[in-house]
Write a protein that holds these residues in place. Sequence first.
Motif, short mmCIF file in Angstrom:
data_model
loop_
_atom_site.label_atom_id
_atom_site.label_comp_id
_atom_site.label_asym_id
_atom_site.label_seq_id
_atom_site.Cartn_x
_atom_site.Cartn_y
_atom_site.Cartn_z
N ILE A 158 29.79 49.23 38.29
CA ILE A 158 30.38 48.46 37.47
C ILE A 158 30.57 46.97 38.09
O ILE A 158 30.89 46.00 37.28
N PHE A 159 30.36 46.62 39.61
CA PHE A 159 30.42 45.45 39.87
C PHE A 159 29.11 45.01 39.91
O PHE A 159 28.95 43.45 40.07
N ALA A 160 27.78 45.44 39.69
CA ALA A 160 26.76 45.01 39.59
C ALA A 160 26.16 45.14 38.26
O ALA A 160 25.22 43.91 37.84
N ALA A 161 26.64 45.87 37.29
CA ALA A 161 25.95 45.85 36.14
C ALA A 161 26.46 44.76 35.10
O ALA A 161 27.65 44.72 35.25
N PRO A 162 25.74 44.19 34.12
CA PRO A 162 26.19 43.27 33.23
C PRO A 162 27.10 43.79 32.25
O PRO A 162 26.63 45.16 31.67
N VAL A 163 28.10 43.60 31.94
CA VAL A 163 28.94 44.25 30.77
C VAL A 163 28.88 43.54 29.57
O VAL A 163 29.31 42.37 29.40
N GLU A 164 28.71 44.28 28.58
CA GLU A 164 28.80 43.76 27.25
C GLU A 164 30.09 44.22 26.62
O GLU A 164 30.46 45.23 26.28
N LEU A 165 30.89 42.94 26.28
CA LEU A 165 32.26 43.24 25.79
C LEU A 165 32.43 43.56 24.11
O LEU A 165 31.25 43.33 23.50
N ALA A 166 33.07 44.17 23.85
CA ALA A 166 33.05 44.70 22.18
C ALA A 166 33.32 43.46 21.54
O ALA A 166 34.25 42.53 21.85
N THR A 167 32.42 43.28 20.26
CA THR A 167 32.84 42.46 19.25
C THR A 167 34.06 42.96 18.49
O THR A 167 34.39 43.98 18.02
N ALA A 168 35.13 42.05 18.28
CA ALA A 168 36.29 42.18 17.37
C ALA A 168 36.00 42.79 16.04
O ALA A 168 35.06 42.34 15.17
N ARG A 169 37.09 43.76 15.49
CA ARG A 169 36.80 43.86 14.23
C ARG A 169 38.20 44.12 13.79
O ARG A 169 39.12 44.60 14.44
N PRO A 170 38.39 43.92 12.51
CA PRO A 170 39.84 43.94 11.92
C PRO A 170 40.41 45.51 12.25
O PRO A 170 39.72 46.41 12.04
#
Length: 265
Positions: free
Chosen positions: A104-116
């Motif tokens: 988790i410290f090395a991998a790029p993290v894809e944050l979730a796109t917001a949804r209603p």
Amino acid sequence: TFGCRLNAVESEAMRARAEADGLTDAVLVNTCAVTAEAVRQARQAIRRARRERPDAPIVVTGCAAQTEAQTFAAMPEVTRVLGNASKAAPGAYRLSERLAVSDIFAAPVELATARPLKDRVRAHVAVQTGCDHRCTFCVIPYGRGNSRSVPAGEVVAQVRALVDQGVREVVLTGVDLTSWGADLPGAPKLGTLVNRVTTSKAAAPWTFGIRDLMRSVTGAEPETVPWSTAPRYVARQRNIGRASTEGVELESRFALDQWLAESGG
């Protein structure tokens, strides 16, 4: 879904991502690692899900899956264990390898796109994840990694998209929200992000709970709802090891008393 508001945001994105990957009849378990009880409840929910849906794939992800990957992979009920870094990434739910948990410290993290949310009126926008602090008693950095911020332009774009869908209230959320921007060029502050969003006239009203922002933003921006949450932690020496519990309690009292005095509350 277990745990924090950020997990709730991510669960909505996970559902959409799983459908896009062709996984439509499955159980997704988004775990929390903040306490041993949260991990126990997640394991219990997995066993219950298997009894109720014996033929459905069960994908386990979240902070407990990141920090205790082998524990969940050893459960016969589990089809796949997915790390936090990739749970919102394209292709994550195609059920290839059983264990897909990276550093988790090395991998790029894809944050979730917001949804209603279900009421279509409110939405939570994840603007930050991870934490750079290393508190003796806290496992969260090992589940979320170091602090990572979503650039202000991307946040504004998400908010505009939500407004176009009829959302009337947006809550900015994260693991360590006040650290937003420290890893971005120029190290902008959270107040800068709030000003970018409000001055873009993308949405109204806004809520937040940061004292410095109460001073700098609420008086200038009518779109901002002046609201504050003051969490207080009661620590015990046996639980947090080297931390000074007396200092923690005194500091929390001082901060709350100071805020109330300054705000007239």
